[in-house]
Design a protein around this motif. Sequence first.
Motif, PDB file in Angstrom:
ATOM      1  N   ASN A   1      35.294  44.854  37.388  1.00 48.56           N
ATOM      2  CA  ASN A   1      34.997  43.648  38.175  1.00 48.56           C
ATOM      3  C   ASN A   1      34.904  42.392  37.326  1.00 48.56           C
ATOM      4  O   ASN A   1      34.949  41.281  37.849  1.00 48.56           O
ATOM      5  CB  ASN A   1      33.688  43.834  38.953  1.00 48.56           C
ATOM      6  CG  ASN A   1      33.790  44.920  39.996  1.00 48.56           C
ATOM      7  OD1 ASN A   1      34.856  45.149  40.566  1.00 48.56           O
ATOM      8  ND2 ASN A   1      32.693  45.618  40.252  1.00 48.56           N
ATOM      9  N   THR A   2      34.785  42.552  36.000  1.00 48.12           N
ATOM     10  CA  THR A   2      34.657  41.394  35.108  1.00 48.12           C
ATOM     11  C   THR A   2      35.938  41.087  34.341  1.00 48.12           C
ATOM     12  O   THR A   2      36.012  40.082  33.648  1.00 48.12           O
ATOM     13  CB  THR A   2      33.530  41.624  34.071  1.00 48.12           C
ATOM     14  OG1 THR A   2      33.942  42.646  33.136  1.00 48.12           O
ATOM     15  CG2 THR A   2      32.242  42.058  34.743  1.00 48.12           C
ATOM     16  N   LEU A   3      36.939  41.963  34.452  1.00 46.35           N
ATOM     17  CA  LEU A   3      38.137  41.840  33.619  1.00 46.35           C
ATOM     18  C   LEU A   3      39.259  41.069  34.299  1.00 46.35           C
ATOM     19  O   LEU A   3      39.289  40.918  35.512  1.00 46.35           O
ATOM     20  CB  LEU A   3      38.657  43.238  33.242  1.00 46.35           C
ATOM     21  CG  LEU A   3      37.734  44.106  32.403  1.00 46.35           C
ATOM     22  CD1 LEU A   3      38.337  45.477  32.205  1.00 46.35           C
ATOM     23  CD2 LEU A   3      37.451  43.450  31.056  1.00 46.35           C
ATOM     24  N   GLY A   4      40.192  40.609  33.462  1.00 52.90           N
ATOM     25  CA  GLY A   4      41.397  39.942  33.947  1.00 52.90           C
ATOM     26  C   GLY A   4      42.560  40.258  33.025  1.00 52.90           C
ATOM     27  O   GLY A   4      42.377  40.770  31.922  1.00 52.90           O
ATOM     28  N   GLY A   5      43.757  39.971  33.477  1.00 49.48           N
ATOM     29  CA  GLY A   5      44.949  40.121  32.648  1.00 49.48           C
ATOM     30  C   GLY A   5      45.233  41.558  32.249  1.00 49.48           C
ATOM     31  O   GLY A   5      45.015  42.498  33.012  1.00 49.48           O
ATOM     32  N   LEU A   6      45.722  41.735  31.022  1.00 52.36           N
ATOM     33  CA  LEU A   6      46.112  43.055  30.532  1.00 52.36           C
ATOM     34  C   LEU A   6      44.931  44.016  30.420  1.00 52.36           C
ATOM     35  O   LEU A   6      45.084  45.223  30.616  1.00 52.36           O
ATOM     36  CB  LEU A   6      46.809  42.932  29.178  1.00 52.36           C
ATOM     37  CG  LEU A   6      48.179  42.244  29.191  1.00 52.36           C
ATOM     38  CD1 LEU A   6      48.732  42.128  27.779  1.00 52.36           C
ATOM     39  CD2 LEU A   6      49.163  42.998  30.085  1.00 52.36           C
ATOM     40  N   LYS A   7      43.763  43.493  30.112  1.00 53.48           N
ATOM     41  CA  LYS A   7      42.585  44.360  30.026  1.00 53.48           C
ATOM     42  C   LYS A   7      42.249  44.953  31.392  1.00 53.48           C
ATOM     43  O   LYS A   7      41.804  46.104  31.485  1.00 53.48           O
ATOM     44  CB  LYS A   7      41.394  43.594  29.452  1.00 53.48           C
ATOM     45  CG  LYS A   7      41.480  43.393  27.951  1.00 53.48           C
ATOM     46  CD  LYS A   7      40.230  42.744  27.406  1.00 53.48           C
ATOM     47  CE  LYS A   7      40.331  42.599  25.891  1.00 53.48           C
ATOM     48  NZ  LYS A   7      39.164  41.898  25.321  1.00 53.48           N
ATOM     49  N   LEU A   8      42.457  44.181  32.438  1.00 58.88           N
ATOM     50  CA  LEU A   8      42.225  44.689  33.793  1.00 58.88           C
ATOM     51  C   LEU A   8      43.179  45.842  34.089  1.00 58.88           C
ATOM     52  O   LEU A   8      42.764  46.896  34.578  1.00 58.88           O
ATOM     53  CB  LEU A   8      42.421  43.561  34.816  1.00 58.88           C
ATOM     54  CG  LEU A   8      42.383  43.964  36.289  1.00 58.88           C
ATOM     55  CD1 LEU A   8      41.038  44.595  36.654  1.00 58.88           C
ATOM     56  CD2 LEU A   8      42.667  42.753  37.168  1.00 58.88           C
ATOM     57  N   LEU A   9      44.463  45.658  33.775  1.00 56.54           N
ATOM     58  CA  LEU A   9      45.436  46.722  34.016  1.00 56.54           C
ATOM     59  C   LEU A   9      45.117  47.957  33.176  1.00 56.54           C
ATOM     60  O   LEU A   9      45.242  49.088  33.654  1.00 56.54           O
ATOM     61  CB  LEU A   9      46.854  46.240  33.694  1.00 56.54           C
ATOM     62  CG  LEU A   9      47.428  45.118  34.560  1.00 56.54           C
ATOM     63  CD1 LEU A   9      48.914  44.957  34.274  1.00 56.54           C
ATOM     64  CD2 LEU A   9      47.194  45.354  36.030  1.00 56.54           C
ATOM     65  N   SER A  10      44.702  47.735  31.925  1.00 59.11           N
ATOM     66  CA  SER A  10      44.360  48.859  31.048  1.00 59.11           C
ATOM     67  C   SER A  10      43.173  49.645  31.591  1.00 59.11           C
ATOM     68  O   SER A  10      43.175  50.884  31.587  1.00 59.11           O
ATOM     69  CB  SER A  10      44.033  48.355  29.637  1.00 59.11           C
ATOM     70  OG  SER A  10      45.162  47.751  29.051  1.00 59.11           O
ATOM     71  N   ALA A  11      42.162  48.924  32.064  1.00 54.68           N
ATOM     72  CA  ALA A  11      40.972  49.589  32.606  1.00 54.68           C
ATOM     73  C   ALA A  11      41.302  50.364  33.881  1.00 54.68           C
ATOM     74  O   ALA A  11      40.805  51.477  34.088  1.00 54.68           O
ATOM     75  CB  ALA A  11      39.876  48.561  32.879  1.00 54.68           C
TER      76      ALA A  11
END
Length: 200
Positions: A179-189
């Motif tokens: 819920n706190t992530l964006g971009g590539l880190k969001l996709l990775s998570a």
Amino acid sequence: MIWILYLILFILSFTLSVLGAQTWMFVTLLILFVASSSLALFYPLLWQKDAEKVKRYLLKSKQSYHRFLYAFLYEEESEAEMRLTKIKQTQARKYAEIMLFTQQERWEDVKGLLQTMKKSNLTHYYAAIVAMEEGRQKDYEQHKNQLKDPHYVTWLTVEELRRNGNKSEALSILEEQINTLGGLKLLSALHYKDKLQHKN
């Protein structure tokens, strides 16, 4: 998006030249253009909160590393392997190989690559993963403690919980982080969450 910025730059430059504007105005315009175009390029990869928009950005990108990431996250492994061969930049190719080899559990290959790379959050993260896999607790703690990025630390904590049989707690922590992530880190998570749900 970028072509719109180029069009705006051309129109404003032409207008300023017709009006006989001073040099500092052209310099200011150029600085604003560079800042805007950089933001347009990096926003989806770093801050975009809509996972589908980040996914589409990777799919449409002409950069081979981005196309690899899309294949790695959403397509068959064979497609990711094929995309990897098209990456020309040495550092990007090494990062891609580390991701793919980690997924394939080719730990010796991962260790070999890590030894050739400059220390960073990413190298410490993957070195910690390898150490965890091989049961080298002291090395694992050392690499984990050198991480400056709290998101990587969270992923290691989640993996520890999963390995200790606390899968529901691991998923809960990961869900909260997503819920706190964006971009590539969001996709990775999200990719990690999907894998975690299918692991014992």
